[in-house]
Design a protein around this motif. Structure first.
Motif, PDB file in Angstrom:
ATOM      1  N   ALA A 138      49.340  47.268  34.868  1.00 51.97           N
ATOM      2  CA  ALA A 138      48.183  46.979  34.041  1.00 51.97           C
ATOM      3  C   ALA A 138      46.811  47.029  35.132  1.00 51.97           C
ATOM      4  N   ASP A 139      45.992  47.540  34.448  1.00 51.08           N
ATOM      5  CA  ASP A 139      44.463  47.608  35.386  1.00 51.08           C
ATOM      6  C   ASP A 139      43.376  47.139  34.660  1.00 51.08           C
ATOM      7  N   CYS A 140      43.160  45.868  34.703  1.00 52.14           N
ATOM      8  CA  CYS A 140      42.260  45.022  33.756  1.00 52.14           C
ATOM      9  C   CYS A 140      40.997  45.032  34.577  1.00 52.14           C
ATOM     10  N   THR A 141      39.858  45.447  33.956  1.00 52.67           N
ATOM     11  CA  THR A 141      38.480  45.395  34.511  1.00 52.67           C
ATOM     12  C   THR A 141      37.409  44.584  33.411  1.00 52.67           C
ATOM     13  N   TRP A 142      37.194  43.384  33.641  1.00 50.64           N
ATOM     14  CA  TRP A 142      36.307  42.781  32.717  1.00 50.64           C
ATOM     15  C   TRP A 142      34.704  42.960  33.210  1.00 50.64           C
ATOM     16  N   ILE A 143      33.858  43.142  32.472  1.00 51.60           N
ATOM     17  CA  ILE A 143      32.486  43.259  33.004  1.00 51.60           C
ATOM     18  C   ILE A 143      31.764  42.216  32.041  1.00 51.60           C
ATOM     19  N   LEU A 144      31.268  41.005  33.037  1.00 51.63           N
ATOM     20  CA  LEU A 144      30.521  40.023  32.278  1.00 51.63           C
ATOM     21  C   LEU A 144      28.891  40.210  32.357  1.00 51.63           C
ATOM     22  N   LEU A 145      28.403  40.529  31.194  1.00 52.83           N
ATOM     23  CA  LEU A 145      26.814  40.938  31.232  1.00 52.83           C
ATOM     24  C   LEU A 145      26.067  39.544  31.250  1.00 52.83           C
ATOM     25  N   ALA A 146      25.074  39.517  31.905  1.00 52.13           N
ATOM     26  CA  ALA A 146      24.120  38.201  31.836  1.00 52.13           C
ATOM     27  C   ALA A 146      22.698  38.890  32.117  1.00 52.13           C
ATOM     28  N   GLU A 147      21.599  38.165  31.682  1.00 48.90           N
ATOM     29  CA  GLU A 147      20.140  38.443  31.581  1.00 48.90           C
ATOM     30  C   GLU A 147      19.971  38.150  33.014  1.00 48.90           C
ATOM     31  N   PRO A 148      18.902  38.832  34.004  1.00 51.38           N
ATOM     32  CA  PRO A 148      18.567  38.605  35.288  1.00 51.38           C
ATOM     33  C   PRO A 148      18.059  36.964  35.299  1.00 51.38           C
ATOM     34  N   PHE A 206      45.965  30.784  36.711  1.00 48.10           N
ATOM     35  CA  PHE A 206      45.811  32.002  37.548  1.00 48.10           C
ATOM     36  C   PHE A 206      47.036  32.250  38.323  1.00 48.10           C
ATOM     37  N   GLN A 207      47.631  33.497  38.182  1.00 48.89           N
ATOM     38  CA  GLN A 207      48.781  34.056  38.914  1.00 48.89           C
ATOM     39  C   GLN A 207      48.669  35.373  39.083  1.00 48.89           C
ATOM     40  N   THR A 208      48.951  35.882  40.311  1.00 51.31           N
ATOM     41  CA  THR A 208      49.054  37.442  40.647  1.00 51.31           C
ATOM     42  C   THR A 208      50.511  37.812  41.533  1.00 51.31           C
ATOM     43  N   GLU A 209      51.000  38.978  41.223  1.00 53.78           N
ATOM     44  CA  GLU A 209      52.196  39.158  42.027  1.00 53.78           C
ATOM     45  C   GLU A 209      51.709  39.588  43.363  1.00 53.78           C
ATOM     46  N   GLU A 210      52.182  38.972  44.503  1.00 54.60           N
ATOM     47  CA  GLU A 210      51.881  39.307  45.836  1.00 54.60           C
ATOM     48  C   GLU A 210      52.090  40.506  46.257  1.00 54.60           C
ATOM     49  N   LYS A 211      51.210  41.252  46.858  1.00 51.83           N
ATOM     50  CA  LYS A 211      51.151  42.813  47.045  1.00 51.83           C
ATOM     51  C   LYS A 211      50.844  43.674  46.143  1.00 51.83           C
ATOM     52  N   TYR A 212      50.743  43.042  45.061  1.00 49.19           N
ATOM     53  CA  TYR A 212      50.460  44.170  43.937  1.00 49.19           C
ATOM     54  C   TYR A 212      49.107  43.776  43.263  1.00 49.19           C
ATOM     55  N   TYR A 271      45.262  41.651  42.440  1.00 48.78           N
ATOM     56  CA  TYR A 271      43.979  41.034  43.142  1.00 48.78           C
ATOM     57  C   TYR A 271      43.073  40.791  42.159  1.00 48.78           C
ATOM     58  N   LEU A 272      42.076  39.636  42.666  1.00 52.32           N
ATOM     59  CA  LEU A 272      41.132  39.304  41.556  1.00 52.32           C
ATOM     60  C   LEU A 272      39.906  39.917  42.645  1.00 52.32           C
ATOM     61  N   GLU A 273      38.811  40.587  42.089  1.00 55.55           N
ATOM     62  CA  GLU A 273      37.688  41.116  42.787  1.00 55.55           C
ATOM     63  C   GLU A 273      36.563  40.652  41.960  1.00 55.55           C
ATOM     64  N   VAL A 274      35.673  39.935  42.494  1.00 52.43           N
ATOM     65  CA  VAL A 274      34.405  39.747  41.984  1.00 52.43           C
ATOM     66  C   VAL A 274      33.248  40.172  42.728  1.00 52.43           C
ATOM     67  N   GLU A 275      32.463  41.149  41.858  1.00 56.65           N
ATOM     68  CA  GLU A 275      31.188  41.814  42.517  1.00 56.65           C
ATOM     69  C   GLU A 275      30.029  41.078  41.815  1.00 56.65           C
ATOM     70  N   GLY A 276      28.945  41.172  42.561  1.00 60.77           N
ATOM     71  CA  GLY A 276      27.875  40.624  42.183  1.00 60.77           C
ATOM     72  C   GLY A 276      27.400  39.288  42.534  1.00 60.77           C
ATOM     73  N   SER A 277      28.582  38.714  43.368  1.00 60.18           N
ATOM     74  CA  SER A 277      28.426  37.428  43.829  1.00 60.18           C
ATOM     75  C   SER A 277      27.622  37.806  45.478  1.00 60.18           C
ATOM     76  N   THR A 302      33.381  38.781  46.854  1.00 59.78           N
ATOM     77  CA  THR A 302      34.533  37.969  47.098  1.00 59.78           C
ATOM     78  C   THR A 302      35.631  38.503  46.578  1.00 59.78           C
ATOM     79  N   VAL A 303      36.783  38.530  47.189  1.00 59.11           N
ATOM     80  CA  VAL A 303      38.443  39.180  46.872  1.00 59.11           C
ATOM     81  C   VAL A 303      39.061  38.150  47.178  1.00 59.11           C
TER      82      VAL A 303
END
Length: 77
Positions: free
Chosen positions: A36-46, A57-63, A65-71, A75-76
């Motif tokens: 599964a390759d899930c990318t969510w884009i959350l839009l907001a006004e400036p 929230f659970q992930t499978e170790e070594k496979y 990850y959660l990445e937050v861009e725009g912060s 942050t990863v």
């Protein structure tokens, strides 16, 4: 503050804007499928603030990850 609404059972990723609510993985609360390759884009006004609160929230170790861009700084988990 700007929160987002998307409740889905079979979609993995997308662009969301406005409102408030929940973003889930396919089949939640069951496990999602392999590759599964899930990318969510959350839009907001400036100047708006996006709050993301994890209640389950659970992930499978070594496979997975959660990445937050725009912060500041980026942050990863």
């Amino acid at each position: 503050m700007c929160l987002f609404l998307l409740i889905t059972e079979d979609t993995c990723g997308g662009t969301v804007g406005g409102g408030s609510g929940v973003v889930t993985s396919p089949g939640y609360p069951n496990n999602y499928g392999n590759q599964a390759d899930c990318t969510w884009i959350l839009l907001a006004e400036p100047g708006d603030t996006i709050s993301v609160i994890f209640t389950d929230f659970q992930t499978e170790e070594k496979y997975d990850y959660l990445e937050v861009e725009g912060s500041e700084p980026p942050t990863v988990w």
